[in-house]
Design a protein around this motif. Structure first.
Motif, PDB file in Angstrom:
ATOM      1  N   ASP A  38     -31.482  33.545   8.585  1.00 24.29           N
ATOM      2  CA  ASP A  38     -32.133  33.577   7.845  1.00 24.29           C
ATOM      3  C   ASP A  38     -33.506  32.613   8.094  1.00 24.29           C
ATOM      4  N   LEU A  39     -33.371  31.998   8.984  1.00 21.93           N
ATOM      5  CA  LEU A  39     -34.759  30.847   9.228  1.00 21.93           C
ATOM      6  C   LEU A  39     -35.441  31.619  10.211  1.00 21.93           C
ATOM      7  N   THR A  40     -35.222  32.492  10.968  1.00 18.69           N
ATOM      8  CA  THR A  40     -35.707  33.160  12.113  1.00 18.69           C
ATOM      9  C   THR A  40     -37.270  33.302  11.786  1.00 18.69           C
ATOM     10  N   ASP A  41     -37.420  33.755  10.684  1.00 15.87           N
ATOM     11  CA  ASP A  41     -39.103  34.137  10.621  1.00 15.87           C
ATOM     12  C   ASP A  41     -39.935  32.696  10.395  1.00 15.87           C
ATOM     13  N   LEU A  42     -39.381  31.821   9.840  1.00 14.67           N
ATOM     14  CA  LEU A  42     -40.047  30.390  10.032  1.00 14.67           C
ATOM     15  C   LEU A  42     -40.284  29.940  11.263  1.00 14.67           C
ATOM     16  N   VAL A  43     -39.142  30.003  12.117  1.00 15.33           N
ATOM     17  CA  VAL A  43     -39.193  29.531  13.511  1.00 15.33           C
ATOM     18  C   VAL A  43     -40.268  30.517  14.488  1.00 15.33           C
ATOM     19  N   GLN A  44     -40.213  31.625  14.184  1.00 10.62           N
ATOM     20  CA  GLN A  44     -41.143  32.505  14.877  1.00 10.62           C
ATOM     21  C   GLN A  44     -42.557  32.016  14.533  1.00 10.62           C
ATOM     22  N   GLU A  45     -42.785  31.962  13.357  1.00 11.38           N
ATOM     23  CA  GLU A  45     -43.976  31.451  12.780  1.00 11.38           C
ATOM     24  C   GLU A  45     -44.698  30.204  13.120  1.00 11.38           C
ATOM     25  N   PHE A  46     -43.768  29.186  13.216  1.00 17.48           N
ATOM     26  CA  PHE A  46     -44.214  27.863  13.179  1.00 17.48           C
ATOM     27  C   PHE A  46     -43.646  26.988  14.344  1.00 17.48           C
ATOM     28  N   GLY A  47     -42.887  27.769  15.233  1.00 21.05           N
ATOM     29  CA  GLY A  47     -42.443  27.298  16.381  1.00 21.05           C
ATOM     30  C   GLY A  47     -41.725  25.828  16.217  1.00 21.05           C
ATOM     31  N   GLU A  48     -42.023  24.787  17.093  1.00 21.41           N
ATOM     32  CA  GLU A  48     -41.396  23.368  17.071  1.00 21.41           C
ATOM     33  C   GLU A  48     -41.410  22.676  15.754  1.00 21.41           C
ATOM     34  N   ALA A  49     -42.407  23.123  14.759  1.00 19.56           N
ATOM     35  CA  ALA A  49     -42.746  22.314  13.615  1.00 19.56           C
ATOM     36  C   ALA A  49     -41.593  22.562  12.647  1.00 19.56           C
ATOM     37  N   VAL A  50     -40.651  23.442  12.839  1.00 21.83           N
ATOM     38  CA  VAL A  50     -39.539  23.520  12.072  1.00 21.83           C
ATOM     39  C   VAL A  50     -38.401  23.655  13.095  1.00 21.83           C
ATOM     40  N   PHE A  51     -37.395  22.522  12.599  1.00 20.92           N
ATOM     41  CA  PHE A  51     -36.192  22.403  13.005  1.00 20.92           C
ATOM     42  C   PHE A  51     -34.962  23.090  12.255  1.00 20.92           C
ATOM     43  N   PRO A  52     -34.338  24.300  12.672  1.00 18.09           N
ATOM     44  CA  PRO A  52     -33.620  24.899  11.941  1.00 18.09           C
ATOM     45  C   PRO A  52     -31.975  24.222  12.001  1.00 18.09           C
ATOM     46  N   VAL A  53     -31.365  24.085  10.871  1.00 11.18           N
ATOM     47  CA  VAL A  53     -30.123  23.299  10.838  1.00 11.18           C
ATOM     48  C   VAL A  53     -29.136  24.093  10.139  1.00 11.18           C
ATOM     49  N   GLN A  54     -28.144  24.841  10.821  1.00  9.23           N
ATOM     50  CA  GLN A  54     -26.805  25.429  10.178  1.00  9.23           C
ATOM     51  C   GLN A  54     -26.077  24.402   9.143  1.00  9.23           C
ATOM     52  N   LEU A  55     -26.040  24.756   7.949  1.00 11.88           N
ATOM     53  CA  LEU A  55     -25.388  23.630   6.878  1.00 11.88           C
ATOM     54  C   LEU A  55     -24.885  24.478   5.725  1.00 11.88           C
ATOM     55  N   ASP A  56     -23.608  24.186   5.385  1.00 11.92           N
ATOM     56  CA  ASP A  56     -22.918  24.322   4.253  1.00 11.92           C
ATOM     57  C   ASP A  56     -22.904  23.161   3.459  1.00 11.92           C
ATOM     58  N   VAL A  57     -23.601  22.995   2.615  1.00 11.61           N
ATOM     59  CA  VAL A  57     -23.529  21.502   1.611  1.00 11.61           C
ATOM     60  C   VAL A  57     -22.197  21.182   1.109  1.00 11.61           C
ATOM     61  N   ASN A  58     -21.301  22.118   1.015  1.00  7.47           N
ATOM     62  CA  ASN A  58     -19.961  21.843   0.459  1.00  7.47           C
ATOM     63  C   ASN A  58     -19.235  20.943   1.496  1.00  7.47           C
ATOM     64  N   ASP A  59     -19.461  21.137   2.796  1.00 12.11           N
ATOM     65  CA  ASP A  59     -18.958  20.317   3.608  1.00 12.11           C
ATOM     66  C   ASP A  59     -19.507  18.804   3.982  1.00 12.11           C
ATOM     67  N   ARG A  60     -18.609  17.805   3.261  1.00  5.73           N
ATOM     68  CA  ARG A  60     -19.314  16.529   3.448  1.00  5.73           C
ATOM     69  C   ARG A  60     -19.685  15.956   4.907  1.00  5.73           C
ATOM     70  N   ALA A  61     -18.693  16.267   5.590  1.00  7.80           N
ATOM     71  CA  ALA A  61     -18.842  15.802   7.078  1.00  7.80           C
ATOM     72  C   ALA A  61     -20.135  16.348   7.774  1.00  7.80           C
ATOM     73  N   ALA A  62     -20.139  17.712   7.426  1.00  9.00           N
ATOM     74  CA  ALA A  62     -21.308  18.648   8.146  1.00  9.00           C
ATOM     75  C   ALA A  62     -22.575  18.084   7.310  1.00  9.00           C
ATOM     76  N   ALA A  63     -22.740  17.669   6.329  1.00 10.10           N
ATOM     77  CA  ALA A  63     -23.907  17.299   5.563  1.00 10.10           C
ATOM     78  C   ALA A  63     -24.548  15.925   6.284  1.00 10.10           C
ATOM     79  N   PHE A  64     -23.572  15.175   6.454  1.00  7.73           N
ATOM     80  CA  PHE A  64     -23.914  13.709   7.232  1.00  7.73           C
ATOM     81  C   PHE A  64     -24.378  14.151   8.723  1.00  7.73           C
ATOM     82  N   ALA A  65     -23.889  15.082   9.416  1.00  9.11           N
ATOM     83  CA  ALA A  65     -24.136  15.332  10.711  1.00  9.11           C
ATOM     84  C   ALA A  65     -25.343  16.175  10.672  1.00  9.11           C
ATOM     85  N   ALA A  66     -25.717  17.000   9.924  1.00  7.83           N
ATOM     86  CA  ALA A  66     -27.070  17.649   9.652  1.00  7.83           C
ATOM     87  C   ALA A  66     -27.958  16.788   9.565  1.00  7.83           C
ATOM     88  N   VAL A  67     -27.914  15.667   8.547  1.00  9.69           N
ATOM     89  CA  VAL A  67     -28.791  14.697   8.359  1.00  9.69           C
ATOM     90  C   VAL A  67     -29.114  13.901   9.772  1.00  9.69           C
TER      91      VAL A  67
END
Length: 272
Positions: free
Chosen positions: A38-67
């Motif tokens: 779902d973030l592919t369009d942003l990456v294609q348009e803005f390149g390295e200025a956008v850093f896509p990260v997969q995250l389900d915010v319901n997962d506390r450990a994943a939230a800390f890892a993503a941040v």
């Protein structure tokens, strides 16, 4: 100087609109979504200025890892926009335990986990701005949105407290409180309870009571959010849309009138 902004729920709606506006003006964005596609369009348009990260915010450990991944990638995080959430429509009596827990897990606990992950980073920086996307329904309740209302009231209580706790660390805290906007919140992203016929009149009155221009245009919110991000002294409460202010003003006037009416009895209950 460009800012580093982490936005949860950047796959659609407000999150994607604000991410694009920030990238267009030269900021860098950590965009999170459950599905990276779902973030592919942003990456294609803005390149390295956008850093896509997969995250389900319901997962506390994943939230800390993503941040932490975001911080390691860009070196700092200047702004968090806690935007992930969804709407649950239906009467309170209709709501199942699973639906109620799911609503609170994402809208409240998910926001809490990301907040807890970001505070140590901003505290170490002695700077930062935490922006929680709440709702005017965190200030004023409407029928057939009981669990959504509750989740946003919880977000507001949490965030008002947070602001008092982190102020001395150089961290600003704001609540964005939109009225209704034409995003997927009430469409593809929404969930419905199983209807009970007894509540049909309440639902019809709710649906029929909204004027045609009640729903704002999400595309026109970007400038307001950029102004909030750029403010030297941002407000704790930031209403978004023309419906929110008169709605809150009326509700609070009615509350104050009730407080005044019952003041003598309330004070007498103190005992001394």
């Amino acid at each position: 100087m460009s800012k580093i902004i982490l936005i949860t729920g950047a796959s659609r709606g407000f999150g994607k609109i604000w991410a694009r506006a920030l990238l267009q003006r030269g900021d860098k964005v950590v965009a999170t979504a459950r599905n990276l596609a779902d973030l592919t369009d942003l990456v294609q348009e803005f390149g390295e200025a956008v850093f896509p990260v997969q995250l389900d915010v319901n997962d506390r450990a994943a939230a800390f890892a993503a941040v932490n991944k975001a911080k390691n990638h860009f070196g700092r995080i200047d702004v968090l926009i806690n935007n992930a959430g969804f709407g649950l429509f239906g009467a309170i009596e209709e709501t199942t335990e699973q639906q109620a827990r799911a609503q609170m897990e994402t809208n409240f606990f998910g926001l809490l986990w990301v907040t807890q992950a970001i505070v140590p980073i901003m505290r170490a920086q002695q700077s930062g701005h935490i922006i929680q996307v709440s709702s005017v329904l965190g200030l004023v309740a409407l029928p057939v949105l009981g669990l959504y209302n509750a989740s946003k009231y919880a977000v507001n209580g949490l965030t008002e407290t947070l602001a008092t706790e982190v102020k001395d660390f150089g961290i600003n805290v704001s609540l964005i409180e939109p009225n209704g906007f034409s995003t997927d919140w009430s469409g593809a992203s929404a969930f419905q309870t199983e209807a009970m016929e007894i509540y049909a009149p309440v639902k019809k009155a709710f649906a029929d009571g909204a004027p045609a221009d009640t729903w704002g245009n999400p595309a026109t919110t970007a400038d307001a959010v950029l102004s909030l991000i750029d403010a030297e002294n941002p407000p704790l409460h930031f209403l978004l849309g023309k419906v929110a202010y008169p709605m809150v003003k009326q509700a609070y006037a009615e509350r104050l009138a009730d407080f005044d009416k019952w003041e003598a009895i309330s004070v007498a209950a103190h005992g001394h």
